[in-house]
Design an enzyme around this catalytic site. Structure first.
Site, PDB file in Angstrom:
ATOM      1  NE  ARG A 214     -36.508  -5.806   0.074  1.00  0.00           N
ATOM      2  CZ  ARG A 214     -35.246  -5.438   0.304  1.00  0.00           C
ATOM      3  NH1 ARG A 214     -34.950  -4.701   1.355  1.00  0.00           N
ATOM      4  NH2 ARG A 214     -34.277  -5.791  -0.501  1.00  0.00           N
ATOM      5  CG  PHE A 233     -34.059   1.476  12.740  1.00  0.00           C
ATOM      6  CD1 PHE A 233     -33.110   2.399  13.166  1.00  0.00           C
ATOM      7  CD2 PHE A 233     -34.733   0.731  13.696  1.00  0.00           C
ATOM      8  CE1 PHE A 233     -32.833   2.555  14.526  1.00  0.00           C
ATOM      9  CE2 PHE A 233     -34.464   0.890  15.045  1.00  0.00           C
ATOM     10  CZ  PHE A 233     -33.502   1.799  15.467  1.00  0.00           C
ATOM     11  CG  ASP A 255     -34.218   6.225   8.330  1.00  0.00           C
ATOM     12  OD1 ASP A 255     -34.107   4.988   8.243  1.00  0.00           O
ATOM     13  OD2 ASP A 255     -33.230   7.001   8.293  1.00  0.00           O
ATOM     14  CB  SER A 256     -32.086   9.516  11.903  1.00  0.00           C
ATOM     15  OG  SER A 256     -31.272   8.535  11.310  1.00  0.00           O
ATOM     16  CG  ASP A 306     -33.532  -3.667   8.984  1.00  0.00           C
ATOM     17  OD1 ASP A 306     -32.596  -4.287   9.535  1.00  0.00           O
ATOM     18  OD2 ASP A 306     -33.570  -3.441   7.763  1.00  0.00           O
ATOM     19  CB  CYS A 346     -27.444  -6.159  10.352  1.00  0.00           C
ATOM     20  SG  CYS A 346     -27.224  -4.455  10.823  1.00  0.00           S
TER      21      CYS A 346
END
Ligand code: SAH
Length: 402
Positions: A214, A233, A255-256, A306, A346
């Site tokens: 960040r 995301f 985002d979901s 991300d 990730c």
């Protein structure tokens, strides 16, 4: 010297432990001890009786023993656990000397020589995950030692994670000691304030592993001077708030999770940015939203990607690679010439080399010339032992998409 029950390996299976890799897979074992209890201590011996390590047992798991020490003289007593906590704490002292944050990973499982244990600091509270039977069965002792060593206002358990099923454990969460944390804690990281939900947020509440990224992203956003970010995301919008702080004019958060997007608006507000005019929250599937945006010929000055872990086992490496390629291709198509792409994976099974190849394939399809400007990794509070490279899971690139 030890009277711990012995696990004896098959011939030719000692190499990993001799190389100080801390896992014993069930297939490597020639003989199990009769008396050992689940989660109890065992010593691991080679087929010809040499001591290889001492750790805890769980025959229900494919990883049947996790090694705590390779030193035949080291006993696993309360001092052992305290020493490991001290060692981890000393490293974090070095980290906080250069980093201004209220939130930090204190114990990173194998990364700190404590397989199966995650401890995160959120201001005055600790959030803890016991991921293995060996750690779960020592919960009372570890809670007491964490209290003694770190003196938090409270310790909150977040063992509500799927990996526990592999160990035959159920999901558990709640207060272990002290006072319960408030539903929202407002904490700061490098001058930015974030509202964190320790009780229900992802992982233990916040993506601590992205702290350094960040900070770096903020610098790159600053170099753009102005412009619009697409934060895909977004979770609670952390990269988006960094972009606004760096001077970008607008962030589209996708985002979901509606709850995450709500917290993202709150995060904008508490940092002095009007979420109505400076952000747009899009609740939906990133893959679909990016396609729609591309078809609408939208353009952004920067994109952050991300995604959650797309590959959890070897069989998922190929479909996950396709997923990463699609996402990055779409992101490149959405960027104006000279735009900035900050992209992550990730998935531990997708290494940096493979991830770079995936970006190469995306760039070819997008017919864009792409330069890598920066290489990103998990922060130093998520250390990677040389003996256990699997601990390196988060990698990313900052790219200029011409
Ligand atoms: N960048 C964030 C962390 C992202 S975690 C940070 O720095 O804090 C991954 C996020 O992706 C989660 O919030 C999850 O809700 C969301 N997510 C997972 N799959 C998704 C999908 N297909 N579409 C949209 N969001 C998704």
């Amino acid at each position: 010297m030890s009277s711990d029950p012995a696990v004896i390996l098959k011939p030719g299976k000692a190499k990993a432990l001799q190389n100080r890799h801390p896992w014993v897979f069930s297939g490597a074992v020639a003989a199990w001890p009769e008396s050992a209890e689940a989660g109890g201590l065992v010593q691991v011996l080679s087929h010809d009786g040499r001591f290889l390590g001492r750790g805890y047992l769980n025959r229900r798991s494919q990883i049947s023993v996790r090694i705590l020490t390779f030193d035949p003289q080291e006993a696993i007593d309360p001092d052992f656990w305290l020493n490991r906590l001290d060692r981890a704490a000393a490293l974090r002292q070095d980290i906080t000397a250069t980093s201004k944050t209220d939130m930090l990973r204190l114990i990173h499982a194998e990364g700190d020589g404590l397989p199966g244990l995650i401890v995160d600091r959120y201001g005055d509270w600790l959030a803890v995950q016991f991921l293995t039977l060996g750690m779960d069965s020592r919960k009372a002792l570890l809670t007491e030692l964490l209290d003694r060593r770190f003196q938090p206002a409270g310790i909150w358990e977040r063992s509500d994670t799927d990996v526990r099923r592999l160990e035959g454990l159920r999901s558990e969460s709640g207060l272990l000691s002290g006072e319960p944390p408030p539903e929202r804690l407002v904490l700061q990281e490098e001058g930015i304030r974030f509202a964190v939900d320790i009780r229900k947020g992802h992982k233990t509440g916040f993506y601590l592993d992205q702290r350094e990224n960040r900070l770096k992203a903020k610098r790159w956003f600053h170099s753009l001077g102005e412009g619009r970010l697409l934060n895909a995301f977004s979770y609670t919008g952390a990269f988006g708030i960094c972009a606004l702080t760096a001077g970008l004019s607008h962030v589209t958060q996708i985002d979901s999770s509606a709850a995450a997007l709500e917290l993202a608006s709150e995060n904008a507000r508490i940092n002095g940015f009007d979420p109505e005019s400076r952000t747009t929250a899009v609740s939906g599937d990133v893959f679909q939203v990016l396609r729609t945006f591309r078809d609408e010929r939208r353009r952004f000055d920067a994109v952050v990607l991300d995604p959650p872990k797309l590959a959890s086992n070897r069989g998922q490496i190929i479909p996950a690679s396709r997923g990463y390629k699609d996402l990055n291709l779409l992101a490149m198509q959405l960027l104006r010439p000279g735009g900035l792409l900050v992209t992550f994976s990730c998935s531990g099974l997708i290494g940096p080399d493979l991830f770079q190849k995936i970006l190469f394939a995306a760039a070819l399809d997008a017919k864009r010339s792409v330069q890598i400007l920066d290489w990103l990794n998990q922060g130093p509070d998520h250390p990677v032992p040389l003996y256990f490279p699997e601990a390196h899971y988060l990698k990313g690139f900052v790219c200029r998409v011409n």
